[in-house]
Scaffold this motif. Structure first.
Motif, short mmCIF file in Angstrom:
data_model
loop_
_atom_site.label_atom_id
_atom_site.label_comp_id
_atom_site.label_asym_id
_atom_site.label_seq_id
_atom_site.Cartn_x
_atom_site.Cartn_y
_atom_site.Cartn_z
N ASP A 31 1.00 -1.33 0.06
CA ASP A 31 -0.21 -0.20 0.20
C ASP A 31 1.03 0.82 0.14
OD1 ASP A 31 -2.39 -1.59 0.42
OD2 ASP A 31 -2.35 -1.31 1.84
N ARG A 32 2.34 1.16 0.81
CA ARG A 32 2.70 2.27 0.19
C ARG A 32 3.66 2.70 -0.69
NH1 ARG A 32 1.99 0.96 6.27
NH2 ARG A 32 2.17 3.44 7.69
N ILE A 33 4.49 1.43 -0.99
CA ILE A 33 5.43 1.64 -2.34
C ILE A 33 5.00 0.73 -3.31
CG2 ILE A 33 7.09 1.62 -0.22
CD1 ILE A 33 7.51 -1.04 -1.93
N GLY A 34 3.89 0.73 -2.98
CA GLY A 34 3.35 -0.07 -4.32
C GLY A 34 2.93 0.22 -5.92
N THR A 35 3.32 2.03 -6.23
CA THR A 35 3.15 2.84 -7.28
C THR A 35 4.51 2.99 -7.15
OG1 THR A 35 3.75 4.63 -5.66
CG2 THR A 35 1.48 4.71 -5.33
N LYS A 36 4.09 3.18 -9.28
CA LYS A 36 4.79 3.69 -9.84
C LYS A 36 6.00 5.32 -10.01
CE LYS A 36 2.48 6.56 -13.29
NZ LYS A 36 1.39 6.49 -14.52
N TRP A 37 5.35 5.57 -8.81
CA TRP A 37 6.01 6.73 -8.48
C TRP A 37 7.09 6.63 -7.68
CZ3 TRP A 37 5.03 9.84 -13.06
CH2 TRP A 37 4.01 9.72 -13.19
N THR A 38 6.57 6.47 -7.04
CA THR A 38 7.81 5.49 -5.54
C THR A 38 9.01 4.43 -6.75
OG1 THR A 38 5.97 5.35 -3.97
CG2 THR A 38 7.71 3.95 -3.43
N SER A 39 8.56 3.96 -6.73
CA SER A 39 9.87 2.83 -6.93
C SER A 39 10.72 3.68 -8.35
CB SER A 39 9.06 2.06 -8.63
OG SER A 39 8.93 1.05 -9.10
N MET A 40 10.02 5.09 -9.14
CA MET A 40 10.62 5.67 -10.42
C MET A 40 11.11 6.32 -9.06
SD MET A 40 8.42 6.76 -13.00
CE MET A 40 7.72 5.63 -13.91
N ALA A 41 10.59 7.45 -7.94
CA ALA A 41 11.72 8.45 -7.26
C ALA A 41 12.92 7.38 -6.38
CB ALA A 41 11.07 8.76 -5.86
N VAL A 42 12.70 6.00 -6.16
CA VAL A 42 13.67 5.63 -5.32
C VAL A 42 15.05 5.36 -6.35
CG1 VAL A 42 14.57 2.99 -4.07
CG2 VAL A 42 11.97 4.19 -3.60
N LYS A 43 14.56 4.42 -7.79
CA LYS A 43 15.79 4.55 -8.26
C LYS A 43 16.44 5.50 -8.64
CE LYS A 43 15.98 2.79 -12.95
NZ LYS A 43 17.12 3.56 -13.69
N VAL A 44 15.67 6.52 -8.42
CA VAL A 44 16.19 7.73 -9.24
C VAL A 44 17.73 8.47 -7.77
CG1 VAL A 44 16.85 10.60 -9.24
CG2 VAL A 44 14.81 8.76 -10.86
N LEU A 45 17.03 8.08 -6.21
CA LEU A 45 17.36 8.09 -5.49
C LEU A 45 18.44 7.41 -5.34
CD1 LEU A 45 14.64 9.94 -3.30
CD2 LEU A 45 16.89 10.87 -4.40
N ALA A 46 18.90 6.30 -5.52
CA ALA A 46 19.22 5.34 -4.80
C ALA A 46 20.50 5.51 -6.26
CB ALA A 46 18.70 3.35 -6.01
N GLU A 47 20.56 5.36 -7.51
CA GLU A 47 21.72 5.61 -8.79
C GLU A 47 22.71 6.85 -7.93
OE1 GLU A 47 19.23 6.81 -12.47
OE2 GLU A 47 18.90 4.52 -12.41
N ALA A 48 21.46 7.41 -7.42
CA ALA A 48 22.06 9.11 -7.16
C ALA A 48 22.91 9.06 -5.33
CB ALA A 48 21.64 10.64 -6.51
N ALA A 49 22.87 7.91 -5.05
CA ALA A 49 23.47 7.11 -3.74
C ALA A 49 24.85 7.30 -3.29
CB ALA A 49 22.82 6.08 -2.29
N PRO A 50 26.07 7.43 -2.80
CA PRO A 50 25.26 8.35 -1.17
C PRO A 50 24.72 9.70 -0.92
CG PRO A 50 27.41 8.02 -1.07
CD PRO A 50 27.20 7.75 -2.78
N ASP A 51 25.00 10.89 -2.24
CA ASP A 51 24.45 11.94 -2.95
C ASP A 51 23.06 12.20 -2.43
OD1 ASP A 51 27.59 12.06 -2.56
OD2 ASP A 51 27.18 12.14 -5.08
N THR A 73 4.68 12.11 -2.84
CA THR A 73 5.21 10.68 -3.03
C THR A 73 6.14 10.86 -1.95
OG1 THR A 73 5.28 10.50 -4.93
CG2 THR A 73 6.82 9.23 -4.12
N LEU A 74 7.07 11.87 -2.59
CA LEU A 74 8.43 12.33 -0.82
C LEU A 74 8.35 11.98 0.83
CD1 LEU A 74 10.40 14.17 -3.61
CD2 LEU A 74 11.42 12.10 -2.89
N GLN A 75 7.25 13.25 0.47
CA GLN A 75 6.95 13.08 2.16
C GLN A 75 6.13 11.69 2.86
OE1 GLN A 75 3.25 15.68 2.18
NE2 GLN A 75 4.52 17.43 1.77
N SER A 76 5.53 10.86 1.85
CA SER A 76 5.28 9.19 2.25
C SER A 76 6.76 8.91 2.64
CB SER A 76 4.31 8.72 1.29
OG SER A 76 4.29 7.12 1.86
#
Length: 145
Positions: A31-51, A73-76
């Motif tokens: 319910d929390r992470i099952g959206t395309k927007w969450t998956s995309m945001a996590v992907k972008v942030l993971a690619e930048a990690a640790p920045d 999405t980011l607030q969640s």
């Protein structure tokens, strides 16, 4: 343990692995992470990690997302402890996001899901096209007349 009835085998709510139970941890997480927007945001942030990544850059790198949807999405993700948020006191304020260790641990299962989709979506698309095609008349059928 995997069960198939709501409430688990002995009726306890929230039993591990009981996806049919509304209190199941897996169901609550989806319910929390099952959206395309969450998956995309996590992907972008993971690619930048640790920045960190600024809000505007995230919006540029997530095609089709509105400012409102990205913000929600980011607030969640921040609320769940998957992402940290840092605001610079500039005019206008610069807002930066970074995955936490918990958020980084989510990238691996999400990457596996993306891999599965890339492998199997062509087959699913073919199945959908076949289901949408009009039925083919049987050979030897005579037209009504």
């Amino acid at each position: 343990m995997t069960t198939s009835r709501p409430g688990g085998r002995d009726g306890r709510r929230g039993e591990r692995g009981d996806l049919l139970d509304p209190d199941c941890p897996t169901r609550r997480l989806l319910d929390r992470i099952g959206t395309k927007w969450t998956s995309m945001a996590v992907k972008v942030l993971a690619e930048a990690a640790p920045d960190e990544v600024r809000f505007a850059e995230l919006r540029r790198r997530v095609p089709g997302i509105s400012q409102k949807m990205l913000s929600a999405t980011l607030q969640s993700l921040v609320r769940d402890g998957l992402v940290t948020r840092r605001v610079e006191a500039t005019v206008p304020p610069a807002v930066h996001y970074r995955l936490t260790a918990l958020g980084l641990s989510l990238e691996e299962p999400l990457a596996a899901l993306r891999g599965w989709a890339e492998t199997h979506m062509p087959e699913i698309d073919r199945n959908n096209r076949a289901a949408d095609e009009p039925p083919v008349p049987h050979q030897g059928a005579h037209p009504a007349g």
